[in-house]
Scaffold this motif. Sequence first.
Motif, short mmCIF file in Angstrom:
data_model
loop_
_atom_site.label_atom_id
_atom_site.label_comp_id
_atom_site.label_asym_id
_atom_site.label_seq_id
_atom_site.Cartn_x
_atom_site.Cartn_y
_atom_site.Cartn_z
N VAL A 30 -88.66 76.61 -8.60
CA VAL A 30 -89.89 75.63 -8.14
C VAL A 30 -89.79 74.63 -9.23
O VAL A 30 -90.32 75.11 -10.31
N TRP A 31 -89.35 73.51 -8.96
CA TRP A 31 -89.37 72.58 -9.99
C TRP A 31 -90.47 71.47 -10.09
O TRP A 31 -91.02 71.25 -8.88
N ARG A 32 -90.82 71.15 -11.18
CA ARG A 32 -92.21 70.61 -11.26
C ARG A 32 -91.93 69.11 -11.53
O ARG A 32 -91.21 69.02 -12.83
N LEU A 33 -92.22 67.93 -11.08
CA LEU A 33 -91.97 66.59 -11.38
C LEU A 33 -93.31 66.01 -11.68
O LEU A 33 -94.21 66.12 -10.66
N ALA A 34 -93.16 65.21 -12.79
CA ALA A 34 -94.47 64.33 -12.69
C ALA A 34 -93.94 62.77 -12.82
O ALA A 34 -92.97 62.52 -13.28
N ASP A 64 -89.90 68.62 -1.49
CA ASP A 64 -91.51 68.53 -1.92
C ASP A 64 -92.36 69.59 -1.21
O ASP A 64 -92.08 69.48 0.07
N GLY A 65 -92.96 70.44 -1.76
CA GLY A 65 -93.81 71.39 -1.04
C GLY A 65 -93.00 72.66 -0.91
O GLY A 65 -93.37 73.66 -0.19
N LYS A 66 -91.73 72.57 -1.02
CA LYS A 66 -90.81 73.83 -0.70
C LYS A 66 -90.28 74.32 -2.32
O LYS A 66 -90.72 75.29 -2.79
N ASN A 67 -89.33 73.68 -2.58
CA ASN A 67 -88.72 74.13 -3.88
C ASN A 67 -88.96 73.09 -5.29
O ASN A 67 -88.37 72.86 -6.11
N LEU A 68 -90.01 72.12 -4.80
CA LEU A 68 -90.58 70.80 -5.58
C LEU A 68 -91.68 70.59 -5.37
O LEU A 68 -92.54 70.69 -4.66
N VAL A 69 -92.59 70.51 -6.73
CA VAL A 69 -93.97 70.04 -6.90
C VAL A 69 -93.93 68.63 -7.51
O VAL A 69 -93.47 68.69 -8.76
N ILE A 70 -94.57 67.77 -6.82
CA ILE A 70 -94.69 66.45 -7.49
C ILE A 70 -96.27 66.26 -7.68
O ILE A 70 -97.20 66.23 -7.09
N GLU A 71 -96.30 65.88 -9.32
CA GLU A 71 -97.73 65.56 -9.54
C GLU A 71 -97.91 64.12 -9.83
O GLU A 71 -97.12 63.47 -11.03
N ARG A 72 -98.64 63.10 -9.21
CA ARG A 72 -98.61 62.10 -9.28
C ARG A 72 -99.93 61.35 -10.11
O ARG A 72 -101.10 62.05 -10.00
#
Length: 325
Positions: A30-34, A64-72
């Motif tokens: 799960v990738w985390r993107l800022a 987003d919500g599957k294999n990606l989490v985006i922190e904004r």
Amino acid sequence: MRRRDVITLASGATLAWLPFARAQQSSRKVWRLAFLNTDSWESEVQRALFEVFRDELRKLGYVDGKNLVIERRAAEGHYERLDQLANELIALRPDVVVAVATPAIAAARRATATTPIVMWGVGDAVALGFIKSLAHPGGNLTGVATMFSDTVGKSLELLHSILPAATRVAVLGRSNATHKRLFEEAEAAAKTLGLVTIPISAPSRDDLGQAFETMVQEKCDALFVLAGPIEPQIVLLAAGKKMPAIYQFSAYVDLGGLASYGASLALMGKQTAHYTAKIFQGAKPAELPVEQPVGFELALNLKTAAALGLSIPAAVIARADKVIE
């Protein structure tokens, strides 16, 4: 090599990479993107642009919500908050930081020298010290340049075509490290057209009201808004002062601005998504050349022109990529 050839090669390289990217989606990571923005998430324009970016990531296999989490995080137009927000994001240990516009990019760079940073819209990244060169960034930053300094002349030519009688043009700048150079470009281009440029500064949105009062006191005939976070209040103030204004983003024309010429922010968002995906797949920012925009657009709002009592020449309308009637 001609610029068009460079763009074609860059676009071709991106397309050729797509099958490789999709083929690599078997990972369970799960990738985390800022995501750091100078503007507000309440802005309809910013929400739409973010959706373009997120949709392009989805097409590349990152959901987003599957294999990606985006922190904004968003500074709501208050640049002084950017350092704190950037530090908050880095503390979350993201795989990639996407920073929108020069002030956010600078804050992200101050916050980390190791986490990959993708720039969504940067002026002269070399002069600002963000990268060593466009072809070989050499650090933890890469992304998409805006080329706004290269389009300043065409923007003022457009303004002169619409308002041939105008002689005094206000140039509105904000707290942006690239605006000094953009004003110099505007001043030089204006001289060739017989125009006088009046520098107007509004460091924050709270200063915009006074900035427009200054334009009136200086007897400015028109306004050229330098590229920066999209601020709907500028359009409202321009309308209230009956001030014809040209912008570097077409989003302003959607909001009621008179005209714009510049790179397509939506296409830049798609490019930014491709950079993000490449880094997820192991590419190093130092080795990913900074790209130029792949699309420019001229936009006109004929409703606004009518409200200002202006008649835009048919030749200008014929050249437009977007016309609001």
